[in-house]
Write a protein that holds these residues in place. Sequence first.
Motif, PDB file in Angstrom:
ATOM      1  N   PRO A 301       0.849  -1.261   0.146  1.00 26.39           N
ATOM      2  CA  PRO A 301       0.258   0.022  -0.063  1.00 26.39           C
ATOM      3  C   PRO A 301       0.774   1.185   0.073  1.00 26.39           C
ATOM      4  O   PRO A 301       0.607   2.641  -0.173  1.00 26.39           O
ATOM      5  N   LEU A 302       2.209   1.361   1.224  1.00 24.11           N
ATOM      6  CA  LEU A 302       3.171   2.168   0.203  1.00 24.11           C
ATOM      7  C   LEU A 302       3.675   2.128  -0.578  1.00 24.11           C
ATOM      8  O   LEU A 302       4.465   3.799  -1.006  1.00 24.11           O
ATOM      9  N   VAL A 303       3.251   1.769  -1.785  1.00 30.45           N
ATOM     10  CA  VAL A 303       4.700   1.732  -2.755  1.00 30.45           C
ATOM     11  C   VAL A 303       3.456   1.818  -3.890  1.00 30.45           C
ATOM     12  O   VAL A 303       3.394   2.621  -5.581  1.00 30.45           O
ATOM     13  N   THR A 304       2.236   1.026  -4.291  1.00 28.71           N
ATOM     14  CA  THR A 304       1.477   0.771  -5.472  1.00 28.71           C
ATOM     15  C   THR A 304       0.902   2.391  -5.389  1.00 28.71           C
ATOM     16  O   THR A 304       0.102   2.960  -4.338  1.00 28.71           O
ATOM     17  N   PRO A 305       0.942   2.571  -7.131  1.00 31.56           N
ATOM     18  CA  PRO A 305       0.319   3.962  -6.734  1.00 31.56           C
ATOM     19  C   PRO A 305      -1.184   4.005  -6.566  1.00 31.56           C
ATOM     20  O   PRO A 305      -1.695   3.154  -6.635  1.00 31.56           O
ATOM     21  N   TRP A 306      -1.875   5.402  -6.241  1.00 32.86           N
ATOM     22  CA  TRP A 306      -3.220   5.173  -5.270  1.00 32.86           C
ATOM     23  C   TRP A 306      -4.046   5.142  -6.652  1.00 32.86           C
ATOM     24  O   TRP A 306      -5.227   4.350  -6.359  1.00 32.86           O
ATOM     25  N   PHE A 307      -3.939   5.617  -7.736  1.00 30.79           N
ATOM     26  CA  PHE A 307      -4.480   4.707  -8.982  1.00 30.79           C
ATOM     27  C   PHE A 307      -5.228   3.871  -9.694  1.00 30.79           C
ATOM     28  O   PHE A 307      -5.873   3.714  -9.059  1.00 30.79           O
ATOM     29  N   ALA A 308      -3.675   3.459  -9.426  1.00 29.64           N
ATOM     30  CA  ALA A 308      -3.525   1.417  -9.682  1.00 29.64           C
ATOM     31  C   ALA A 308      -4.014   0.266  -8.845  1.00 29.64           C
ATOM     32  O   ALA A 308      -4.912  -0.174  -8.534  1.00 29.64           O
ATOM     33  N   GLN A 309      -4.415   1.143  -6.856  1.00 30.24           N
ATOM     34  CA  GLN A 309      -4.898   1.260  -5.909  1.00 30.24           C
ATOM     35  C   GLN A 309      -6.459   0.810  -5.972  1.00 30.24           C
ATOM     36  O   GLN A 309      -8.033  -0.050  -5.587  1.00 30.24           O
ATOM     37  N   LEU A 310      -6.910   1.910  -6.659  1.00 28.08           N
ATOM     38  CA  LEU A 310      -8.806   2.227  -7.240  1.00 28.08           C
ATOM     39  C   LEU A 310      -8.652   1.026  -7.901  1.00 28.08           C
ATOM     40  O   LEU A 310      -9.949   0.612  -7.695  1.00 28.08           O
ATOM     41  N   ASN A 311      -8.304   0.971  -9.268  1.00 27.54           N
ATOM     42  CA  ASN A 311      -8.688  -0.497  -9.741  1.00 27.54           C
ATOM     43  C   ASN A 311      -8.787  -1.160  -9.162  1.00 27.54           C
ATOM     44  O   ASN A 311      -9.550  -2.239  -9.690  1.00 27.54           O
ATOM     45  N   ILE A 312      -7.653  -1.730  -8.276  1.00 31.18           N
ATOM     46  CA  ILE A 312      -7.280  -3.442  -7.240  1.00 31.18           C
ATOM     47  C   ILE A 312      -8.416  -2.884  -6.694  1.00 31.18           C
ATOM     48  O   ILE A 312      -9.592  -4.280  -6.851  1.00 31.18           O
ATOM     49  N   LEU A 313      -9.062  -2.168  -5.717  1.00 30.21           N
ATOM     50  CA  LEU A 313     -10.418  -1.859  -5.020  1.00 30.21           C
ATOM     51  C   LEU A 313     -11.592  -2.419  -6.337  1.00 30.21           C
ATOM     52  O   LEU A 313     -12.177  -3.039  -5.487  1.00 30.21           O
ATOM     53  N   VAL A 314     -11.535  -1.328  -6.999  1.00 31.45           N
ATOM     54  CA  VAL A 314     -13.449  -2.062  -8.035  1.00 31.45           C
ATOM     55  C   VAL A 314     -12.712  -3.195  -8.533  1.00 31.45           C
ATOM     56  O   VAL A 314     -14.050  -4.119  -8.202  1.00 31.45           O
ATOM     57  N   GLY A 315     -12.370  -3.699  -8.393  1.00 31.46           N
ATOM     58  CA  GLY A 315     -11.644  -5.376  -9.437  1.00 31.46           C
ATOM     59  C   GLY A 315     -12.039  -6.243  -7.954  1.00 31.46           C
ATOM     60  O   GLY A 315     -12.571  -7.365  -8.664  1.00 31.46           O
ATOM     61  N   PHE A 316     -11.786  -6.217  -6.633  1.00 29.47           N
ATOM     62  CA  PHE A 316     -11.729  -6.726  -6.587  1.00 29.47           C
ATOM     63  C   PHE A 316     -13.226  -6.795  -5.202  1.00 29.47           C
ATOM     64  O   PHE A 316     -13.806  -8.032  -5.270  1.00 29.47           O
ATOM     65  N   ILE A 317     -13.761  -5.771  -5.464  1.00 29.64           N
ATOM     66  CA  ILE A 317     -15.126  -5.856  -4.956  1.00 29.64           C
ATOM     67  C   ILE A 317     -15.587  -6.463  -5.831  1.00 29.64           C
ATOM     68  O   ILE A 317     -17.034  -7.148  -5.586  1.00 29.64           O
ATOM     69  N   LEU A 318     -16.143  -6.307  -7.457  1.00 24.29           N
ATOM     70  CA  LEU A 318     -16.120  -6.877  -7.945  1.00 24.29           C
ATOM     71  C   LEU A 318     -16.711  -8.702  -7.702  1.00 24.29           C
ATOM     72  O   LEU A 318     -17.695  -9.018  -8.343  1.00 24.29           O
ATOM     73  N   VAL A 319     -15.482  -8.867  -8.174  1.00 29.46           N
ATOM     74  CA  VAL A 319     -15.345 -10.358  -7.946  1.00 29.46           C
ATOM     75  C   VAL A 319     -15.309 -11.168  -6.984  1.00 29.46           C
ATOM     76  O   VAL A 319     -16.533 -11.701  -6.761  1.00 29.46           O
ATOM     77  N   ALA A 320     -15.119 -10.568  -5.121  1.00 29.63           N
ATOM     78  CA  ALA A 320     -14.841 -11.324  -4.248  1.00 29.63           C
ATOM     79  C   ALA A 320     -16.205 -10.628  -3.658  1.00 29.63           C
ATOM     80  O   ALA A 320     -16.348 -12.009  -2.168  1.00 29.63           O
ATOM     81  N   TRP A 321     -17.006  -9.506  -3.293  1.00 29.72           N
ATOM     82  CA  TRP A 321     -17.920  -8.938  -2.223  1.00 29.72           C
ATOM     83  C   TRP A 321     -19.311  -9.339  -3.718  1.00 29.72           C
ATOM     84  O   TRP A 321     -19.893  -8.768  -2.923  1.00 29.72           O
ATOM     85  N   VAL A 322     -19.484  -9.297  -4.936  1.00 26.80           N
ATOM     86  CA  VAL A 322     -20.055  -9.267  -5.789  1.00 26.80           C
ATOM     87  C   VAL A 322     -20.360 -10.622  -6.496  1.00 26.80           C
ATOM     88  O   VAL A 322     -21.565 -11.607  -6.694  1.00 26.80           O
ATOM     89  N   MET A 323     -19.737 -11.206  -7.254  1.00 32.56           N
ATOM     90  CA  MET A 323     -19.731 -12.396  -8.466  1.00 32.56           C
ATOM     91  C   MET A 323     -19.177 -13.607  -7.691  1.00 32.56           C
ATOM     92  O   MET A 323     -19.977 -14.548  -7.220  1.00 32.56           O
ATOM     93  N   VAL A 324     -18.491 -13.756  -6.536  1.00 33.52           N
ATOM     94  CA  VAL A 324     -18.342 -14.696  -5.234  1.00 33.52           C
ATOM     95  C   VAL A 324     -19.871 -14.643  -4.760  1.00 33.52           C
ATOM     96  O   VAL A 324     -20.499 -15.723  -5.262  1.00 33.52           O
TER      97      VAL A 324
END
Length: 747
Positions: A301-324
Amino acid sequence: MDKSEVEDYNHEKHSVHSYSEKYEVERFDDILEANIDLQEDDNSPIEEVRVTVANTDDPSMPCNTFRMWFLGLMFTAIISFVNQFFYMRQTQISIGYSVVALLSLPLGHFMARTLPTRDFTLFGRTFSLNPGPFSIKEHILIGTMTACNTSTAYAVDIVVLQHVFYNDKKPFIAGLLLVLTTQITGFALAGVIRRFLVRPAHMVWPSTLVTASLFRSLHVSTETAEDEGRMSRMNYFLLITLGSFLYYWFPGFIFPTIGMISWICWINPDNIVLSQLTGSNGLGIGTIALDWSALSYYVQPLVTPWFAQLNILVGFILVAWVMVPWAYYTNLWNSKNYPILSAGLFRENGSEYIKDEILTDSVFDQAKYDAYGPMRMDSFFALTYGVGFAGLTATIVHVVLYNGKEMIARWKSARAENEDIHSRLMNVYPEVPDWWYGLLFVITLALSLVTCIVWDYMPWWAVLLALAIAIIFVLPVGIVQAVTNQQPGLNIVTEYVIGYMLPGHAIANVTFKTYGYIVNVQALTFTSDLKLGHYMKIPPRIMFMAQLTSTFIAGLINLSTATWLVSTRPNICTKEGYPFTCRSTKTFYSASIIWGAIAPARVFGHKDGAIYSPVQWGFLIGALLPIPFWFAARKFPNITWLKYVHWPVLLAATSNMPPALPYFYTNGLFVGFIFMFILRRYRYSWWSRYNYLTSAAMDSGVAVCGLIIFFAIQSWEGAMPHWWGNPEDGHIDHCPLGGASYYGLIA
């Protein structure tokens, strides 16, 4: 003007004072200021390179020194051991480039102050143990020797797999040759592609600019006026490391429950659905991790750019908390018979799938398979394969759409072999002869064939095919990475190919994947290091020897460490062997069954009752997803958020789950929001000075504490007395049903 005259001219014009003189009178900010006055031809055509890398060099600066080799090999040995040691634990820690850069700096200066300065003669060569002040080139080489081995050798998982899961113990030399050939063959390929991916100015390799900036900042000789009254970077690093070391005793030994506080589950831990949704071994909704090793390893979290972390967050929510949850609670593929998140393999009734029931001498047996029944996996595991398929094609389409024209222009530039100031400055140093790389490839190829044939890893033709895949893809994938900083992985492609060509052979499958995938990855890792050396003016032959030597030592230590742990830790790679649960290796094992023993035709195809074939639509879906967003971004250029939708990153968000757990992501992204968004935006002065140091210091403190806990206590059969924060039943989060099936079965 002939070549020699050009080299002399560049040497005189761009080489500044001798090293000892420069050490006294020059500062890097002076160099940067002076660069403004240089002509365009005397600088890089790439803006990011111009503002990061100095367009000057001093060939007299020492780099091939005793200090460099001593510290480089020492840190290579330490990092290789530490990273392999923690790789097999429940929560993994990886000590990276920045930690070595920071720790080696004071040691280098100390050696420069204390080593004798007189000359020594050995084999007719005269040298000094202490040729002057510790230089940035020595520092770069030390960092490079460890950086190209920060990730543990991929082939070690094959050795552990055979020993622990297949009860097939090969001699140590077999594993060592497997590790060394897969790690070093890529180095030979790097020598072939370096003229296309290193020397051309337009092959930028953005990640190397970050590293170059780090090392140059560490070698600024004086503090600026802005730094007055502020804690020095080194003191800050040491203070945070001490704090991290002291704190990790709690989640790492005394009070492990704080590393996975599933507080919502505590409302009713006997409720299966609540446990699956909120437990640390389930979807981890609301789980709090007060453990740096858990929240930092995958997200960084202290290295990955926030822009990339936002994409990770959206992808995580869609897969882990919606699709699954949708797939699981609608009982897709009879999901309710299995845990909601697991890398395990199951029978139809939810019991563990025993591989020995379908194998004869580690080879698939059709009659046994028909009698025993098909293999099943949880919906999360199956869907992540589909998402991985989509991520692969999305990466290709995204790069073509967003970077296609740029890539073509840069490829033409590379073919024209246009040289910027950095390439001209490097002409001073003798290049590594092509025959060095050629000889290395011949040796590693011969050893690869011997290893795979003598110890029956896979047929000789499979070795050649795997290497052919690595060779065919190395240049196009390298161009993508050099331009876009993305590296499409070949692991799925290699598993697919050998799975259809050699079904039923689990070890052959993972061996083929390793030769096809990791040789490609290693080639690009070495090439990236060569580009860093190019920017920092490291003599190529010294870089060659440093990379090759450190890779050999790291592979030996990786394998030795894993062999020692497997031989001495009881119940390793099982729940009873906590904390050595081998999460990544168990995922590797599951892949060996899915793609190798049973083969993709019976899992994702239409053979013997395969039910997961729909996930192959991921290939098509991934190829289509970037297209409408690309058109929309061109159609509505004023809608800025459209430019930040990055489907390859978004789809790759859950690629590490399993073995990663969802709460690793949620906690890491929360910390990333604080550091990479709030502090970066509102406390930029602090962030720019201390953010990366904080990450490196936290990693260092946790690693040192974890090693002390193991060697001083656990290796002597010592243990923390059991209490609520360290429960005897092993359910650290006090949510025992988080990993159970919908019907309460705990596999």
